[in-house]
Design a protein around this motif. Structure first.
Motif, PDB file in Angstrom:
ATOM      1  N   ASP A 211       0.829  -1.201   0.000  1.00 37.76           N
ATOM      2  CA  ASP A 211       0.000   0.000   0.000  1.00 37.76           C
ATOM      3  C   ASP A 211       0.869   1.260   0.000  1.00 37.76           C
ATOM      4  O   ASP A 211       0.602   2.212  -0.731  1.00 37.76           O
ATOM      5  CB  ASP A 211      -0.925  -0.020   1.212  1.00 37.76           C
ATOM      6  N   LYS A 215       1.070   3.752  -3.483  1.00 38.29           N
ATOM      7  CA  LYS A 215       0.571   5.115  -3.302  1.00 38.29           C
ATOM      8  C   LYS A 215       1.664   6.141  -3.571  1.00 38.29           C
ATOM      9  O   LYS A 215       1.385   7.253  -4.037  1.00 38.29           O
ATOM     10  CB  LYS A 215       0.003   5.292  -1.899  1.00 38.29           C
ATOM     11  N   PHE A 219      -0.758   5.987  -7.289  1.00 38.09           N
ATOM     12  CA  PHE A 219      -2.000   5.220  -7.310  1.00 38.09           C
ATOM     13  C   PHE A 219      -2.916   5.675  -6.173  1.00 38.09           C
ATOM     14  O   PHE A 219      -2.458   6.078  -5.107  1.00 38.09           O
ATOM     15  CB  PHE A 219      -1.721   3.723  -7.180  1.00 38.09           C
ATOM     16  N   GLU A 221      -6.279   4.612  -3.777  1.00 38.22           N
ATOM     17  CA  GLU A 221      -7.049   3.481  -3.279  1.00 38.22           C
ATOM     18  C   GLU A 221      -8.531   3.669  -3.574  1.00 38.22           C
ATOM     19  O   GLU A 221      -9.078   4.752  -3.384  1.00 38.22           O
ATOM     20  CB  GLU A 221      -6.809   3.349  -1.776  1.00 38.22           C
ATOM     21  N   TYR A 229      -6.538  -0.359  -6.714  1.00 35.84           N
ATOM     22  CA  TYR A 229      -5.883   0.936  -6.878  1.00 35.84           C
ATOM     23  C   TYR A 229      -6.043   1.397  -8.321  1.00 35.84           C
ATOM     24  O   TYR A 229      -6.114   0.583  -9.253  1.00 35.84           O
ATOM     25  CB  TYR A 229      -4.399   0.833  -6.528  1.00 35.84           C
ATOM     26  N   LYS A 231      -4.941   4.663 -11.250  1.00 36.36           N
ATOM     27  CA  LYS A 231      -4.044   5.775 -11.562  1.00 36.36           C
ATOM     28  C   LYS A 231      -4.407   6.310 -12.937  1.00 36.36           C
ATOM     29  O   LYS A 231      -4.553   5.544 -13.889  1.00 36.36           O
ATOM     30  CB  LYS A 231      -2.585   5.312 -11.535  1.00 36.36           C
TER      31      LYS A 231
END
Length: 259
Positions: A211, A215, A219, A221, A229, A231
């Motif tokens: 995670d 991120k 990306f 959540e 995820y 993007k």
């Protein structure tokens, strides 16, 4: 007035059987590799212990596999050797062996996995929480439907030694693995700095690491499923679905608008 005394009648009480589901002493991460071989057909039995491995006809292959496993752990900084603090009890570990075969039944690789005996961990001491979220089946169906409907590109990835990437919060000490106890350091133990297969919190720590990394790459959540995820960058967009250490990656390009 005369009161008649009645003798108490014996109570016929039926014994209730417990409805609680019996849970195995070993976690899934520990014995999944052992049970996997039960479903193989026309294959030789894999060693069940370090002693059996070094006494087998393929001892050179198993030693090479164990050395490869330890090299991977060394690169990831999984542990460091330290003196065992007073009052602490180290958990044990075990070598688990598996012969991997290709679709033709030919031996592809000899795999050795060092697994911690997580069933000896004490809650509140060696671990606190073990829950790790995974994507739902409905999310998988939606992703596959989008791939089919829009003819998108779909990639499946499996992260090797995924659990070794998770950072540990708790102080956990483990005995040195059989066959690889360091000379003149026999009294030292492994202080785990990363999670290892078999630990109760291994899957959870891997999720936190994944995670954090995705991120940091931009990306976002999904609010309805925290294991999906997404993007967006210009006309390109990517959906990523996580199920433990398996990843589905769906990417495409937005069509130009007709405006």
């Amino acid at each position: 007035m005369q009161i008649e005394q009645q003798e108490p009648q014996p109570l016929n009480l039926e014994l209730r059987r417990s409805q609680r589901t019996k849970r195995p002493a070993l976690s899934n991460d520990f014995f999944v590799y052992l049970q996997e071989s039960e479903h193989d057909i026309n294959t030789t039995e894999d060693p069940l212990s370090y002693k059996q491995a070094i006494q087998s006809d393929n001892c050179d292959k198993w030693i090479e596999a164990m050395e490869s496993e330890l090299q991977s752990m060394s690169k990831n900084g999984v542990w460091k050797l330290v003196d065992l603090p007073q009052g602490c009890k180290p958990i044990g570990c075990k070598w688990v062996y598996k012969t991997k075969r290709n679709s033709k039944g030919q031996i592809n690789i000899y795999k050795a996995r060092l697994v911690a005996k997580g069933f000896t961990q004490q809650e509140g001491v060696d671990y606190n929480e073990t829950f790790s979220p995974v994507s739902t089946k409905d999310s998988l169906r939606v992703i596959m439907a989008l791939v089919e409907h829009f003819d998108l590109h779909l990639h499946q990835m499996d992260v090797q030694t995924a659990f070794l990437n998770g950072n540990l919060i708790e102080e956990i000490y483990m005995k040195q693995p059989d066959g690889f106890i360091q000379k003149r350091e026999e009294d030292l133990v492994c202080r785990l700095q990363k999670s290892i297969y078999g630990l109760k919190q291994a899957s959870r720590q891997w999720y936190f690491k994944f995670d954090e990394v995705v991120k940091s790459q931009g990306f976002i959540e999904n609010p309805l499923d925290e294991c999906i995820y997404q993007k967006f960058q210009g006309r390109h967009y990517i959906f990523m679905l996580l199920y433990v250490d398996d990843i589905l990656l769906e990417n495409a390009i937005k069509p130009f608008s007709d405006d």
